[in-house]
Design a protein around this motif. Structure first.
Motif, mmCIF file in Angstrom:
data_model
loop_
_atom_site.group_PDB
_atom_site.id
_atom_site.type_symbol
_atom_site.label_atom_id
_atom_site.label_comp_id
_atom_site.label_asym_id
_atom_site.label_seq_id
_atom_site.Cartn_x
_atom_site.Cartn_y
_atom_site.Cartn_z
ATOM 1 N N GLU A 192 0.834 -1.248 0.101
ATOM 2 C CA GLU A 192 0.015 -0.080 0.039
ATOM 3 C C GLU A 192 0.789 1.267 -0.103
ATOM 4 O OE1 GLU A 192 -3.223 0.055 0.047
ATOM 5 O OE2 GLU A 192 -3.800 -2.195 0.378
ATOM 6 N N PRO A 193 1.520 1.458 -1.088
ATOM 7 C CA PRO A 193 2.511 2.803 -1.024
ATOM 8 C C PRO A 193 1.904 4.110 -1.028
ATOM 9 C CG PRO A 193 2.475 1.725 -3.193
ATOM 10 C CD PRO A 193 1.761 0.859 -2.414
ATOM 11 N N ILE A 194 0.942 4.443 -1.568
ATOM 12 C CA ILE A 194 -0.001 5.661 -1.502
ATOM 13 C C ILE A 194 -0.528 5.715 -0.275
ATOM 14 C CG2 ILE A 194 -1.890 6.987 -2.424
ATOM 15 C CD1 ILE A 194 0.611 6.425 -4.547
ATOM 16 N N LYS A 195 -1.250 4.808 0.568
ATOM 17 C CA LYS A 195 -1.640 4.762 1.625
ATOM 18 C C LYS A 195 -0.684 4.993 2.534
ATOM 19 C CE LYS A 195 -5.439 2.347 3.965
ATOM 20 N NZ LYS A 195 -6.400 1.001 3.825
ATOM 21 N N SER A 196 0.595 4.357 2.436
ATOM 22 C CA SER A 196 1.418 4.759 3.525
ATOM 23 C C SER A 196 2.171 5.962 3.532
ATOM 24 C CB SER A 196 2.688 3.554 3.009
ATOM 25 O OG SER A 196 2.203 2.211 3.219
ATOM 26 N N ILE A 197 2.273 6.724 2.389
ATOM 27 C CA ILE A 197 2.741 8.057 2.084
ATOM 28 C C ILE A 197 1.608 8.962 3.037
ATOM 29 C CG2 ILE A 197 3.019 9.805 0.549
ATOM 30 C CD1 ILE A 197 4.379 7.832 -1.283
ATOM 31 N N LEU A 198 0.412 8.755 2.515
ATOM 32 C CA LEU A 198 -0.539 9.461 3.514
ATOM 33 C C LEU A 198 -0.758 9.499 4.846
ATOM 34 C CD1 LEU A 198 -3.642 9.022 0.795
ATOM 35 C CD2 LEU A 198 -2.123 11.061 0.969
ATOM 36 N N ILE A 199 -0.514 8.155 5.263
ATOM 37 C CA ILE A 199 -0.259 8.025 6.569
ATOM 38 C C ILE A 199 0.717 8.804 7.280
ATOM 39 C CG2 ILE A 199 -0.022 6.316 8.567
ATOM 40 C CD1 ILE A 199 -1.613 4.430 6.879
ATOM 41 N N ALA A 200 2.063 8.598 6.801
ATOM 42 C CA ALA A 200 3.246 9.208 7.015
ATOM 43 C C ALA A 200 2.975 10.684 6.902
ATOM 44 C CB ALA A 200 4.343 8.854 6.368
ATOM 45 N N ALA A 201 2.261 11.330 6.133
ATOM 46 C CA ALA A 201 2.168 12.941 5.994
ATOM 47 C C ALA A 201 1.336 13.310 7.145
ATOM 48 C CB ALA A 201 1.482 13.090 4.579
ATOM 49 N N ALA A 202 0.352 12.409 7.305
ATOM 50 C CA ALA A 202 -0.912 12.863 8.331
ATOM 51 C C ALA A 202 0.101 12.900 9.643
ATOM 52 C CB ALA A 202 -1.947 11.827 8.258
#
Length: 99
Positions: free
Chosen positions: A70-80
């Motif tokens: 889940e690369p996109i979801k992981s980036i969004l979680i990290a950004a949040a």
């Protein structure tokens, strides 16, 4: 007790030797128990440390797997998470500036 000081000293010396002879087995037993406890404690610490290392490795592997899946979801979680941390740091800095 005798009135003779030498006899009194001999009696005291005998009493001390008797107490020492009676206490020696007890001290040996207590020492052995303390050593056994120390050995068990050290083993428990080693086992717990190994379990923690195993758990950390498992969590790390799961995290890497999730990021790959889940690369996109992981980036969004990290950004949040980063945004939340920055907001907390900003709030703390402002509250300290007022004090």
């Amino acid at each position: 007790m005798s009135a003779n000081p030498n006899e009194t000293l001999d009696e005291l010396s005998g009493s001390v030797a008797s107490v020492r002879d009676q206490a020696a087995p007890v001290l040996d037993r207590v020492t052995a128990q303390a050593q056994a406890l120390a050995k068990r404690s050290a083993q428990a610490v080693r086992e717990t440390s190994q379990q923690l290392r195993d758990n950390a490795a498992r969590v790390s592997d799961n995290t890497v797997g999730y990021i790959k899946d889940e690369p996109i979801k992981s980036i969004l979680i990290a950004a949040a998470a980063g945004a939340v941390l920055m907001a907390l740091v900003t709030l703390l800095a402002r509250s300290r500036g007022r004090d």
